[in-house]
Design a protein around this motif. Structure first.
Motif, PDB file in Angstrom:
ATOM      1  N   ARG A 176       0.851  -1.199   0.000  1.00 17.94           N
ATOM      2  CA  ARG A 176       0.000   0.000   0.000  1.00 17.94           C
ATOM      3  C   ARG A 176       0.890   1.253   0.000  1.00 17.94           C
ATOM      4  NH1 ARG A 176      -2.495   3.728   3.187  1.00 17.94           N
ATOM      5  NH2 ARG A 176      -1.157   3.182   4.944  1.00 17.94           N
ATOM      6  N   ARG A 177       1.935   1.211   0.809  1.00 18.56           N
ATOM      7  CA  ARG A 177       2.843   2.363   0.883  1.00 18.56           C
ATOM      8  C   ARG A 177       3.635   2.542  -0.423  1.00 18.56           C
ATOM      9  NH1 ARG A 177       3.421   5.020   5.153  1.00 18.56           N
ATOM     10  NH2 ARG A 177       5.490   5.710   4.541  1.00 18.56           N
ATOM     11  N   ILE A 178       4.003   1.422  -1.035  1.00 17.72           N
ATOM     12  CA  ILE A 178       4.683   1.491  -2.349  1.00 17.72           C
ATOM     13  C   ILE A 178       3.796   2.248  -3.342  1.00 17.72           C
ATOM     14  CG2 ILE A 178       5.173   0.018  -4.382  1.00 17.72           C
ATOM     15  CD1 ILE A 178       6.489  -1.969  -2.409  1.00 17.72           C
ATOM     16  N   GLY A 179       2.493   2.004  -3.265  1.00 22.72           N
ATOM     17  CA  GLY A 179       1.566   2.691  -4.161  1.00 22.72           C
ATOM     18  C   GLY A 179       1.565   4.191  -3.931  1.00 22.72           C
ATOM     19  N   ILE A 180       1.510   4.571  -2.653  1.00 24.69           N
ATOM     20  CA  ILE A 180       1.445   6.009  -2.318  1.00 24.69           C
ATOM     21  C   ILE A 180       2.741   6.698  -2.755  1.00 24.69           C
ATOM     22  CG2 ILE A 180       1.380   7.635  -0.372  1.00 24.69           C
ATOM     23  CD1 ILE A 180      -0.427   5.470   1.053  1.00 24.69           C
ATOM     24  N   ILE A 181       3.872   6.036  -2.494  1.00 20.60           N
ATOM     25  CA  ILE A 181       5.166   6.640  -2.847  1.00 20.60           C
ATOM     26  C   ILE A 181       5.397   6.563  -4.362  1.00 20.60           C
ATOM     27  CG2 ILE A 181       7.676   6.303  -2.587  1.00 20.60           C
ATOM     28  CD1 ILE A 181       6.983   5.421   0.371  1.00 20.60           C
ATOM     29  N   ILE A 199      11.300   1.442  -6.025  1.00 19.09           N
ATOM     30  CA  ILE A 199      10.218   2.013  -5.208  1.00 19.09           C
ATOM     31  C   ILE A 199       9.970   1.058  -4.045  1.00 19.09           C
ATOM     32  CG2 ILE A 199       7.826   2.806  -5.189  1.00 19.09           C
ATOM     33  CD1 ILE A 199       8.085   2.996  -8.336  1.00 19.09           C
ATOM     34  N   THR A 200      10.178   1.534  -2.833  1.00 12.91           N
ATOM     35  CA  THR A 200       9.989   0.699  -1.645  1.00 12.91           C
ATOM     36  C   THR A 200       8.912   1.334  -0.757  1.00 12.91           C
ATOM     37  OG1 THR A 200      11.524   1.835  -0.162  1.00 12.91           O
ATOM     38  CG2 THR A 200      12.493   0.250  -1.700  1.00 12.91           C
ATOM     39  N   HIS A 201       8.630   0.661   0.358  1.00 11.74           N
ATOM     40  CA  HIS A 201       7.634   1.192   1.296  1.00 11.74           C
ATOM     41  C   HIS A 201       8.161   2.414   2.048  1.00 11.74           C
ATOM     42  CE1 HIS A 201      10.254  -1.330   3.630  1.00 11.74           C
ATOM     43  NE2 HIS A 201       9.773  -0.835   4.751  1.00 11.74           N
ATOM     44  N   ARG A 202       9.467   2.640   1.963  1.00 15.46           N
ATOM     45  CA  ARG A 202      10.068   3.773   2.677  1.00 15.46           C
ATOM     46  C   ARG A 202      10.242   4.992   1.787  1.00 15.46           C
ATOM     47  NH1 ARG A 202      12.531   5.871   4.901  1.00 15.46           N
ATOM     48  NH2 ARG A 202      14.670   5.357   5.367  1.00 15.46           N
TER      49      ARG A 202
END
Ligand code: MRU
Length: 347
Positions: free
Chosen positions: A138-143, A327-330
């Motif tokens: 989900r965070r990968i998507g936002i970033i 692209i990572t969750h961070r």
């Protein structure tokens, strides 16, 4: 993910059974498969009922929890050892499988000889692993949606969608979030021979999400680069090495080389479970070689010269120099620094 208006994960665990969307039947039939033994999950991973690196990681984690539940108490430790070995050997390239299975196994071992406690901890660890994987995606998507400009024409390969993960997807998570932000997008979906994860699964997911797309033959990608019709490439990964090399579905490497030649940015999206902190270089990654029947047969029909052999590597390696960012969750990292940055977060 929404399928026909209902919310699903690709794989889940309930009452000592592992449930999964049967990806071999999509998009023609939507069925849930469920298994009550780890051996059955090994087969489901091998025959790709469940597939995609983070999804097989979660399936493996759940299967390991299942193994603790079904293990005879007098042979508990040796049964778990056997289950661990069989599960991680089911498919060799995606490190997520090893990471998921080993996480649950190591947690379960800590509490032996208290079998009841070990089983409870294993189940909780498997759920924690899968939830973390879904949240990373989900965070990968936002970033990741930040690298997608309004009006972008994007090429993706294989299926790096919600089906390939626990939820959201990796490459498709970024595309999904960009679409939800109101950006106008067009996605070229390369069909991904020989198992057609692109034309079957990615096209299905994009249609469910209402994202404009078209399927192209794998061999048509060069033509669309040459026509200046592609602004951006985003794929997933099955393993990310310390030096930034990645493994992904066969055909990824040639798209990365084409992207560099045409000065088109090439991004790879990957959750924590896809990083291998012990792997220095792409040449260290074992590449799964699947049956030649996947190339020579179409269902029951032979579609190749009967007397010829066929080679069927399932993955290839894309060297770091072809990748603009991971692209990572961070955050989005340069390939060479991605593993170190992610690892330093863990300590
Ligand atoms: O053989 P598959 O279908 O399991 O291969 C899957 C891929 O190569 C995906 O691109 C990869 O696992 C990334 S998925 C988020």
């Amino acid at each position: 993910m929404q399928i026909n208006g209902k919310e699903y994960r690709s794989v889940w665990y309930e009452d000592n059974r592992v449930f999964m969307i049967n990806q071999n039947l999509l998009p023609f039939r939507f069925e849930i498969a469920s298994f009550g033994s780890y051996e059955e999950v090994v087969v489901a991973i091998q025959n790709m009922t469940v597939r995609g690196a983070p999804a097989i990681g979660a399936a493996g984690a759940y299967a390991m929890a299942l193994a603790t539940a079904t293990a005879p108490e007098d042979k508990y430790r040796s049964y778990l050892r056997q289950a661990h070995a069989a599960l991680i050997a089911a498919r060799p390239t995606a490190i997520d499988l090893n990471n998921g299975v080993s996480y649950v196994y190591e947690n379960a071992l800590k509490f032996i000889p208290d079998v009841v406690h070990s089983r409870q901890v294993a189940e909780l660890a498997s759920i924690e692993f899968a939830n973390k994987s879904a949240e990373d995606c989900r965070r990968i998507g936002i970033i990741g949606q930040e690298v997608i400009p309004d009006g972008a024409r994007i090429l993706t390969h294989c299926n790096a969608g919600a089906l390939a993960t626990v939820d959201w997807g990796t490459a498709l998570s970024a595309i999904r979030m960009a679409h939800r932000k109101g950006k106008k997008l067009f996605v070229y979906v390369s069909e991904t021979r020989p198992r057609f994860q692109g034309s079957r699964l990615t096209a299905f997911e994009l249609e469910q999400e209402g994202i404009e797309h078209t399927i192209i033959a794998d061999s048509a990608c060069g033509f669309y680069f040459w026509k200046d019709a592609i602004d951006l490439v985003i794929t997933g990964a099955d393993r990310v090495c310390l030096n930034g090399d990645i493994a992904n579905k066969i055909g990824t490497y040639e798209k990365a080389v084409l992207a560099k030649e045409h000065k088109v940015p090439f991004y790879v999206a990957a959750p924590l479970s896809t990083f291998d902190f012990t792997c220095n270089h792409g040449t260290d990654i074992p590449i799964e070689i699947r049956s030649e029947d996947e190339i020579k047969m179409f269902g029951d029909t032979l579609i190749a010269n009967p007397g010829s052999s066929a080679l069927n590597p399932s993955f290839d390696i894309t060297p770091a120099k072809y990748i603009n960012g991971i692209i990572t969750h961070r955050a989005i990292f340069k390939p060479k620094e991605a593993a170190q940055k992610i690892q330093s977060d863990l300590n």
